[in-house]
Write an enzyme that holds these catalytic residues in place. Structure first.
Site, PDB file in Angstrom:
ATOM      1  N   ASN A   1       0.816  -1.216   0.000  1.00 33.05           N
ATOM      2  CA  ASN A   1       0.000   0.000   0.000  1.00 33.05           C
ATOM      3  C   ASN A   1       0.854   1.273   0.000  1.00 33.05           C
ATOM      4  O   ASN A   1       1.676   1.477   0.884  1.00 33.05           O
ATOM      5  CB  ASN A   1      -0.904  -0.008   1.246  1.00 33.05           C
ATOM      6  CG  ASN A   1      -2.128   0.866   1.076  1.00 33.05           C
ATOM      7  OD1 ASN A   1      -2.306   1.537   0.049  1.00 33.05           O
ATOM      8  ND2 ASN A   1      -2.999   0.860   2.084  1.00 33.05           N
TER       9      ASN A   1
ATOM     10  N   HIS B   1     -15.050  -5.068   9.991  1.00 33.09           N
ATOM     11  CA  HIS B   1     -14.739  -3.736  10.528  1.00 33.09           C
ATOM     12  C   HIS B   1     -15.993  -2.916  10.733  1.00 33.09           C
ATOM     13  O   HIS B   1     -16.627  -2.522   9.752  1.00 33.09           O
ATOM     14  CB  HIS B   1     -13.910  -2.953   9.517  1.00 33.09           C
ATOM     15  CG  HIS B   1     -12.478  -3.355   9.473  1.00 33.09           C
ATOM     16  ND1 HIS B   1     -11.488  -2.490   9.119  1.00 33.09           N
ATOM     17  CD2 HIS B   1     -11.871  -4.534   9.742  1.00 33.09           C
ATOM     18  CE1 HIS B   1     -10.325  -3.119   9.171  1.00 33.09           C
ATOM     19  NE2 HIS B   1     -10.535  -4.356   9.533  1.00 33.09           N
TER      20      HIS B   1
ATOM     21  N   TYR C   1      -7.718   7.924  11.910  1.00 34.62           N
ATOM     22  CA  TYR C   1      -7.315   6.813  11.052  1.00 34.62           C
ATOM     23  C   TYR C   1      -8.115   5.570  11.441  1.00 34.62           C
ATOM     24  O   TYR C   1      -8.292   5.274  12.613  1.00 34.62           O
ATOM     25  CB  TYR C   1      -5.818   6.530  11.224  1.00 34.62           C
ATOM     26  CG  TYR C   1      -5.287   5.522  10.245  1.00 34.62           C
ATOM     27  CD1 TYR C   1      -4.931   5.896   8.963  1.00 34.62           C
ATOM     28  CD2 TYR C   1      -5.176   4.183  10.596  1.00 34.62           C
ATOM     29  CE1 TYR C   1      -4.459   4.971   8.052  1.00 34.62           C
ATOM     30  CE2 TYR C   1      -4.700   3.242   9.682  1.00 34.62           C
ATOM     31  CZ  TYR C   1      -4.351   3.644   8.420  1.00 34.62           C
ATOM     32  OH  TYR C   1      -3.890   2.719   7.506  1.00 34.62           O
TER      33      TYR C   1
ATOM     34  N   ASP D   1      -8.153  -1.641  17.101  1.00 35.35           N
ATOM     35  CA  ASP D   1      -6.843  -1.381  16.505  1.00 35.35           C
ATOM     36  C   ASP D   1      -6.355  -0.011  16.960  1.00 35.35           C
ATOM     37  O   ASP D   1      -6.994   1.009  16.689  1.00 35.35           O
ATOM     38  CB  ASP D   1      -6.976  -1.431  14.972  1.00 35.35           C
ATOM     39  CG  ASP D   1      -5.640  -1.513  14.261  1.00 35.35           C
ATOM     40  OD1 ASP D   1      -4.603  -1.208  14.888  1.00 35.35           O
ATOM     41  OD2 ASP D   1      -5.635  -1.873  13.069  1.00 35.35           O
TER      42      ASP D   1
ATOM     43  N   HIS E   1      -3.476   1.235  16.020  1.00 34.78           N
ATOM     44  CA  HIS E   1      -2.701   1.786  14.899  1.00 34.78           C
ATOM     45  C   HIS E   1      -1.400   2.427  15.351  1.00 34.78           C
ATOM     46  O   HIS E   1      -1.054   3.535  14.898  1.00 34.78           O
ATOM     47  CB  HIS E   1      -3.549   2.782  14.094  1.00 34.78           C
ATOM     48  CG  HIS E   1      -4.678   2.153  13.347  1.00 34.78           C
ATOM     49  ND1 HIS E   1      -4.498   1.228  12.341  1.00 34.78           N
ATOM     50  CD2 HIS E   1      -6.016   2.312  13.462  1.00 34.78           C
ATOM     51  CE1 HIS E   1      -5.666   0.858  11.874  1.00 34.78           C
ATOM     52  NE2 HIS E   1      -6.606   1.490  12.531  1.00 34.78           N
TER      53      HIS E   1
ATOM     54  N   GLU F   1      -4.888  -4.247  19.105  1.00 37.32           N
ATOM     55  CA  GLU F   1      -3.923  -4.401  18.004  1.00 37.32           C
ATOM     56  C   GLU F   1      -2.943  -3.225  17.928  1.00 37.32           C
ATOM     57  O   GLU F   1      -3.342  -2.074  18.127  1.00 37.32           O
ATOM     58  CB  GLU F   1      -4.742  -4.495  16.710  1.00 37.32           C
ATOM     59  CG  GLU F   1      -3.928  -4.572  15.449  1.00 37.32           C
ATOM     60  CD  GLU F   1      -4.846  -4.775  14.249  1.00 37.32           C
ATOM     61  OE1 GLU F   1      -5.935  -5.370  14.404  1.00 37.32           O
ATOM     62  OE2 GLU F   1      -4.482  -4.331  13.146  1.00 37.32           O
TER      63      GLU F   1
ATOM     64  N   ARG G   1       0.166 -11.047  13.386  1.00 39.28           N
ATOM     65  CA  ARG G   1      -0.672 -10.592  12.267  1.00 39.28           C
ATOM     66  C   ARG G   1       0.053 -10.517  10.922  1.00 39.28           C
ATOM     67  O   ARG G   1      -0.404  -9.841   9.997  1.00 39.28           O
ATOM     68  CB  ARG G   1      -1.286  -9.234  12.621  1.00 39.28           C
ATOM     69  CG  ARG G   1      -2.440  -9.413  13.589  1.00 39.28           C
ATOM     70  CD  ARG G   1      -3.108  -8.133  13.970  1.00 39.28           C
ATOM     71  NE  ARG G   1      -3.350  -7.200  12.908  1.00 39.28           N
ATOM     72  CZ  ARG G   1      -4.266  -7.350  11.965  1.00 39.28           C
ATOM     73  NH1 ARG G   1      -5.052  -8.396  11.951  1.00 39.28           N
ATOM     74  NH2 ARG G   1      -4.416  -6.411  11.040  1.00 39.28           N
TER      75      ARG G   1
ATOM     76  N   HIS H   1      -3.464 -10.079   8.932  1.00 40.50           N
ATOM     77  CA  HIS H   1      -3.981  -8.835   8.346  1.00 40.50           C
ATOM     78  C   HIS H   1      -4.791  -9.178   7.091  1.00 40.50           C
ATOM     79  O   HIS H   1      -4.396 -10.064   6.323  1.00 40.50           O
ATOM     80  CB  HIS H   1      -2.762  -7.987   7.977  1.00 40.50           C
ATOM     81  CG  HIS H   1      -3.035  -6.594   7.561  1.00 40.50           C
ATOM     82  ND1 HIS H   1      -2.145  -5.881   6.789  1.00 40.50           N
ATOM     83  CD2 HIS H   1      -4.046  -5.752   7.819  1.00 40.50           C
ATOM     84  CE1 HIS H   1      -2.620  -4.662   6.585  1.00 40.50           C
ATOM     85  NE2 HIS H   1      -3.773  -4.564   7.199  1.00 40.50           N
TER      86      HIS H   1
ATOM     87  N   ASP I   1      -6.277  -3.511   1.052  1.00 42.76           N
ATOM     88  CA  ASP I   1      -5.094  -3.392   0.196  1.00 42.76           C
ATOM     89  C   ASP I   1      -4.402  -4.746  -0.008  1.00 42.76           C
ATOM     90  O   ASP I   1      -3.415  -4.832  -0.723  1.00 42.76           O
ATOM     91  CB  ASP I   1      -4.109  -2.352   0.753  1.00 42.76           C
ATOM     92  CG  ASP I   1      -3.830  -2.509   2.237  1.00 42.76           C
ATOM     93  OD1 ASP I   1      -4.765  -2.332   3.035  1.00 42.76           O
ATOM     94  OD2 ASP I   1      -2.682  -2.817   2.594  1.00 42.76           O
TER      95      ASP I   1
ATOM     96  N   TRP J   1       5.857   8.574  17.308  1.00 44.29           N
ATOM     97  CA  TRP J   1       5.899   7.121  17.410  1.00 44.29           C
ATOM     98  C   TRP J   1       4.647   6.558  16.878  1.00 44.29           C
ATOM     99  O   TRP J   1       4.153   6.350  16.028  1.00 44.29           O
ATOM    100  CB  TRP J   1       6.055   6.586  18.832  1.00 44.29           C
ATOM    101  CG  TRP J   1       5.575   7.447  19.899  1.00 44.29           C
ATOM    102  CD1 TRP J   1       4.285   7.697  20.254  1.00 44.29           C
ATOM    103  CD2 TRP J   1       6.397   8.228  20.789  1.00 44.29           C
ATOM    104  NE1 TRP J   1       4.245   8.555  21.287  1.00 44.29           N
ATOM    105  CE2 TRP J   1       5.513   8.904  21.657  1.00 44.29           C
ATOM    106  CE3 TRP J   1       7.774   8.418  20.915  1.00 44.29           C
ATOM    107  CZ2 TRP J   1       5.984   9.765  22.648  1.00 44.29           C
ATOM    108  CZ3 TRP J   1       8.217   9.254  21.882  1.00 44.29           C
ATOM    109  CH2 TRP J   1       7.330   9.922  22.760  1.00 44.29           C
TER     110      TRP J   1
HETATM  111  O1  EZ4 Z   1      -3.620   0.322   8.227  1.00 48.52           O
HETATM  112  O2  EZ4 Z   1      -4.193  -1.979   5.561  1.00 48.52           O
HETATM  113  O3  EZ4 Z   1      -5.766  -3.761  10.614  1.00 48.52           O
HETATM  114  N1  EZ4 Z   1      -5.830  -3.132   9.615  1.00 48.52           N
HETATM  115  C1  EZ4 Z   1      -5.210  -1.974   9.417  1.00 48.52           C
HETATM  116  C2  EZ4 Z   1      -5.297  -1.388   8.029  1.00 48.52           C
HETATM  117  C3  EZ4 Z   1      -3.912  -0.901   7.614  1.00 48.52           C
HETATM  118  C4  EZ4 Z   1      -3.835  -0.769   6.124  1.00 48.52           C
HETATM  119  C5  EZ4 Z   1      -2.419  -0.353   5.721  1.00 48.52           C
HETATM  120  O4  EZ4 Z   1      -2.189  -0.594   4.384  1.00 48.52           O
HETATM  121  O5  EZ4 Z   1      -4.596  -1.451  10.316  1.00 48.52           O
HETATM  122  O6  EZ4 Z   1      -6.233  -0.385   7.961  1.00 48.52           O
HETATM  123 CO    CO Z   2      -4.182  -2.840  11.908  1.00 45.43          CO
END
Ligand code: EZ4
Ligand code: CO
Length: 402
Positions: free
Chosen positions: A37, A122, A159, A210, A212, A236, A283, A312, A316, A402
């Protein structure tokens, strides 16, 4: 049997995908996902310019040997671009081996270890009220596990929370866009979301969240602790994982299970986390961690240390990767969960595939090989469009470091 051709196909049916198609002198073909991605063309060039010339004339049956040859032959080991390119070759060779044997790939990996692959969807929405509707929609569709993300009061965008509900895509502009982040607002809000969801949906539904990579270890420890009453299946990417020791600190403070590894590309990235039992789910994926051959090694290491798989599976990762993932998921002893974000109808049409969803489970295709292909004529109608993932700044304007 010899490899006579390998085509690198770049297409954008709503988002960019890179696919490798290997052709043998017997006319048998195999496909592998090579999508990274935001850096798609780097992998396309790596394959076209450096890997494909080395494949011509090789025996497609020698999967392990080809893996080692590409890994060692690069000299510059590991890294997402190299490992994604190797993954594409490896996946395509497993597809060919399955077709030659007349068996679906999971049969070559030891056969079924379970009846179906439990997947999670999701649910994401700007507010808690709206996200309840999204969770209900997944429950209605039969899902047994749901990842929940909401907007954060006081922040304009977050995000993981898209404008479209069912088809979320985080790569949103040609060069990285910038959003504003506040750890304080986030830590105050997330436990209230899960309190509402448990209240509405009861104890049975598996819930995931998540982070992130946006916290420090001590902040992540606090979040894990504050989520304990809601019994999450996992939290996550609580922190960026370059510093693996950071997880020791999180682990000392919370029993909320931890999942990590979507950005990892080799077994070396997972080693400390797995062998010290600092995580519960790994993952890593077929496409970004060296293909079926290398991912199976990671999962075997994980099995020794009470760590389960949780690959994962965002949009993407193409249907080629999803099919390959399902063959592994159904055959390994320590499968945990598989992420499954549905692709758009345009993407599904470019990648005809035989995997099916029912009752919260995905099943791998039964055709010989992976049971997925690419329609090259259709793919050619969707030219590449540059798209990158966003970055965060703090409220004072500094880059979130970070
Ligand atoms: O940020 O696939 O768990 N899934 C994620 C996704 C990732 C994208 C990055 O290319 O965190 O949304
Ligand atoms: Co993720």
């Amino acid at each position: 049997m010899k490899i006579v051709e390998a085509r690198v196909i770049v297409t954008c049916p709503g988002r960019n995908f890179v696919t490798l198609k290997i052709v043998t002198d017997d006319g048998v073909t195999g496909v592998g996902d090579a999508t990274l991605n935001g850096r798609e063309l780097a992998v396309a060039s790596y394959l076209r310019d450096h890997v494909v010339p080395a494949l011509i004339g090789r025996d497609p049956a020698r999967i392990s040997d080809t893996w080692e040859y590409l890994y060692r032959g690069a000299y510059w080991r590991r890294g997402p671009v190299t490992m994604t390119a190797i993954a594409a070759v490896d996946t395509a060779l497993w597809d060919i081996k399955g077709k030659v044997a007349g068996l679906p790939v999971y049969q070559l990996l030891g056969g079924r270890a379970r009846d179906g692959v439990t997947v999670y969807g999701h649910a994401n929405a700007p507010t808690v009220d709206e996200v309840l509707t999204e969770v209900a929609r997944y429950v209605e569709l039969g899902y047994r596990a749901v990842r929940v993300q909401t907007g954060i009061p006081g922040l304009e965008t977050t995000y993981g929370v898209g404008k479209d509900r069912m088809f979320y895509e985080p790569a949103d502009s040609a060069v990285p866009s910038e959003a504003v982040w506040s750890t304080e607002r986030y830590l105050a809000h997330v436990p209230t979301v899960f309190a509402r969801i448990r209240q509405e949906f009861g104890p049975d539904l598996k819930l995931l969240h998540d982070v992130h990579h946006r916290l420090t270890p001590i902040e992540a420890a606090r979040l894990g602790k504050s989520l304990e009453p809601y019994a999450l299946t996992w939290m996550e990417d609580p922190v960026p994982a370059e510093l693996q020791e950071g997880f020791r600190l999180i682990r000392q403070h919370t029993t909320t299970p931890i999942a990590v590894g979507e950005v990892f590309n080799s077994i070396w990235d997972c080693q400390t986390l797995i062998t010290e039992q600092l995580i519960d789910y790994i993952r890593t994926t077929v496409v970004h961690a060296g293909g079926i051959t290398h991912l199976r090694r990671i999962f075997d290491l994980a099995a020794l240390h009470h760590v389960r798989s949780g690959s994962h599976g965002a949009t993407d990762l193409s249907p080629v990767c999803m099919a390959a993932a399902l063959h592994l998921d159904i055959s390994i002893p320590n499968f945990g969960l598989q992420e499954y974000m549905r692709h758009t109808p345009e993407t599904d049409a470019v990648f005809p595939h035989g995997y099916t969803f029912a009752d919260g489970y995905l099943l791998p295709p039964e055709e010989p090989g992976l049971g997925v292909d690419i329609d090259e004529e259709l793919a050619a109608q969707y030219p590449y469009r540059p798209a990158s993932l966003p970055v965060n700044r703090l409220e004072d304007g500094s880059m979130h470091n970070w």
